[in-house]
Design a protein around this motif. Sequence first.
Motif, PDB file in Angstrom:
ATOM      1  N   SER A  84       2.712   3.344  -0.152  1.00 52.95           N
ATOM      2  CA  SER A  84       2.817   1.959   0.297  1.00 52.95           C
ATOM      3  C   SER A  84       1.774   1.642   1.360  1.00 52.95           C
ATOM      4  N   THR A  85       1.540   2.593   2.245  1.00 52.19           N
ATOM      5  CA  THR A  85       0.543   2.368   3.291  1.00 52.19           C
ATOM      6  C   THR A  85      -0.839   2.198   2.681  1.00 52.19           C
ATOM      7  N   LEU A  86      -1.179   3.040   1.702  1.00 50.32           N
ATOM      8  CA  LEU A  86      -2.474   2.911   1.043  1.00 50.32           C
ATOM      9  C   LEU A  86      -2.607   1.539   0.390  1.00 50.32           C
ATOM     10  N   LEU A  87      -1.577   1.113  -0.343  1.00 46.50           N
ATOM     11  CA  LEU A  87      -1.646  -0.176  -1.023  1.00 46.50           C
ATOM     12  C   LEU A  87      -1.821  -1.312  -0.024  1.00 46.50           C
ATOM     13  N   SER A  88      -1.145  -1.231   1.115  1.00 45.12           N
ATOM     14  CA  SER A  88      -1.241  -2.296   2.113  1.00 45.12           C
ATOM     15  C   SER A  88      -2.621  -2.355   2.756  1.00 45.12           C
ATOM     16  N   VAL A  89      -3.318  -1.216   2.812  1.00 44.05           N
ATOM     17  CA  VAL A  89      -4.637  -1.169   3.448  1.00 44.05           C
ATOM     18  C   VAL A  89      -5.742  -1.624   2.499  1.00 44.05           C
ATOM     19  N   VAL A  90      -5.651  -1.237   1.220  1.00 38.06           N
ATOM     20  CA  VAL A  90      -6.751  -1.540   0.285  1.00 38.06           C
ATOM     21  C   VAL A  90      -6.537  -2.847  -0.473  1.00 38.06           C
ATOM     22  N   SER A  91      -5.373  -3.508  -0.305  1.00 38.98           N
ATOM     23  CA  SER A  91      -5.125  -4.766  -1.005  1.00 38.98           C
ATOM     24  C   SER A  91      -4.386  -5.716  -0.069  1.00 38.98           C
ATOM     25  N   ALA A  92      -4.082  -6.900  -0.598  1.00 43.87           N
ATOM     26  CA  ALA A  92      -3.345  -7.888   0.179  1.00 43.87           C
ATOM     27  C   ALA A  92      -1.839  -7.724   0.033  1.00 43.87           C
ATOM     28  N   ALA A  93      -1.401  -6.730  -0.742  1.00 42.09           N
ATOM     29  CA  ALA A  93       0.038  -6.501  -0.915  1.00 42.09           C
ATOM     30  C   ALA A  93       0.648  -6.048   0.407  1.00 42.09           C
ATOM     31  N   ARG A  94       1.896  -6.418   0.629  1.00 44.92           N
ATOM     32  CA  ARG A  94       2.583  -6.050   1.862  1.00 44.92           C
ATOM     33  C   ARG A  94       3.924  -5.391   1.545  1.00 44.92           C
ATOM     34  N   PRO A  95       3.872  -4.168   0.992  1.00 50.04           N
ATOM     35  CA  PRO A  95       5.128  -3.462   0.709  1.00 50.04           C
ATOM     36  C   PRO A  95       5.807  -3.038   1.995  1.00 50.04           C
ATOM     37  N   LYS A  96       7.121  -2.804   1.899  1.00 49.44           N
ATOM     38  CA  LYS A  96       7.873  -2.338   3.054  1.00 49.44           C
ATOM     39  C   LYS A  96       7.450  -0.913   3.395  1.00 49.44           C
ATOM     40  N   ILE A  97       7.196  -0.656   4.687  1.00 43.70           N
ATOM     41  CA  ILE A  97       6.724   0.661   5.123  1.00 43.70           C
ATOM     42  C   ILE A  97       7.600   1.143   6.274  1.00 43.70           C
ATOM     43  N   ALA A  98       8.093   2.384   6.159  1.00 39.09           N
ATOM     44  CA  ALA A  98       8.871   2.999   7.234  1.00 39.09           C
ATOM     45  C   ALA A  98       8.807   4.507   7.068  1.00 39.09           C
ATOM     46  N   ASP A  99       9.337   5.230   8.066  1.00 36.34           N
ATOM     47  CA  ASP A  99       9.225   6.693   8.041  1.00 36.34           C
ATOM     48  C   ASP A  99      10.476   7.352   7.489  1.00 36.34           C
ATOM     49  N   TYR A 100      11.108   6.745   6.490  1.00 33.68           N
ATOM     50  CA  TYR A 100      12.247   7.393   5.838  1.00 33.68           C
ATOM     51  C   TYR A 100      12.071   7.303   4.328  1.00 33.68           C
ATOM     52  N   ALA A 101      12.784   8.178   3.619  1.00 35.72           N
ATOM     53  CA  ALA A 101      12.619   8.259   2.169  1.00 35.72           C
ATOM     54  C   ALA A 101      13.066   6.970   1.483  1.00 35.72           C
TER      55      ALA A 101
END
Length: 332
Positions: free
Chosen positions: A176-193
Motif C-alpha cells: 500500500s505504501t508503494l502504491l501511494s508513493v508511485v500513484s495518486a491512489a490513497r490506500p489505508k496504511i498502518a502498521d498492523y496486518a
Amino acid sequence: MASNNFIDYVKINCRSGRGGAGSHHFFRAKGLPNGGPDGGDGGRGGHIILEGNSQLWTLLHLQYRKHIIAGHGEGGGENLRSGAQGEDIVVPVPLGTIARDAETGEKKVEITEHGQRVILTPGGRGGLGNDHFKSATNQAPTYAQPGEPGIDEWIILELKLLADVGLVGFPNAGKSTLLSVVSAARPKIADYAFTTLVPNLGVVAYRDYQSFVMADIPGIIEGAAEGRGLGTRFLKHIERNSILLFMISCDSDDIAAEYGILLSELEQFNPELLEKRRLLAISKADLIDDELEAEIRETLPKDLPTVFISSLANKNLQQLKDMIWQELHAKE
C-alpha cells in the motif's frame, strides 16, 4: 474507501422485453372495402446490455438493484406500420466484469474494454404481420405471429480487476505504501496486518507521459488458497494482472522461503498464475547496507528480476518502474 464500498459480486434478475405481436389488419378505404392484408410487424422487446466503463471499479451501484427489466415491444399496426421496439436497458459495469448464468455457472459475457457493449439478455423478436403470409393461394391471410417472449433469468456479475501489474505479498510488505508513493491512489496504511481490506488501483506515471495501472491486492497469508485469513476472496483479482510484482520486506527472517510460500498459495489457487511474468521487490531497503543486500541476493532465484526499494526513502523506485515497463513490453 471503506471496505463495504468495494463490491465484486452481485446476483441480479434480468428480464428482457416481450416482442410485440404482428397485426392481422386488412386495408379498408372508400370504394375498396375488401383490400389486401396490410398488418405491420411487432417491435422487438428490449435488450439488457452490459457496457464497459473505465470510471467504475466496483459493482457497488448494482448491490441493491436486484431486478433489471427491459421494455416490451409494441404490436404492429395497419398500413404496414411496425410497432415500436421495447426500451433497452444499458447497465454500466467496470472493466473485468464477467456475467455467468446463476444456475449453471456458464460464462455468458465478459467486459474488458471501455465502451464495449454486449447484449446480456436479448429481447424477444416481434411477430410478423399478416402481410408476410399472403400468397397466390391465400390472398387474405388472417394469421399474424405473436411476439416472442422475453427472457427471465438470474445472472451473477463477478468483477476481476484489470491491471498491468499486481502487487503480491504478505501483510505489511509495504504494498500500500508503494502504491501511494508511485500513484495518486490513497490506500489505508498502518502498521498492523490486513490494513488493506479491499483491492486498490493506481495509475503510475512513467517516462514521456506514459503510464501503467498497478493493483494492490490484500495481503496473502499461508493457507489463503484454503480460505484462511481473507482466503480466496481477493486471490481471483490477481488472475487479471499482466505481471506480478512480489513484495517482501527485508526484515523477513527468510525472504526466499516467503517467496516460495507466496508461489505455493498462487499455484494452489490457480496453477496458471505461475505462467505470468514475475518481479521481486525487497521493500524497506533503507534499513540495510550494501553488504547485507548482497547476501540476500545470493539466496534468491537467479532468473528472478529483483530490486531493493524503499518507498519512504524513494530508493530505486524509478528502477522498479523501468523494470515493470520492460516486462510489460517484453516480447513473448
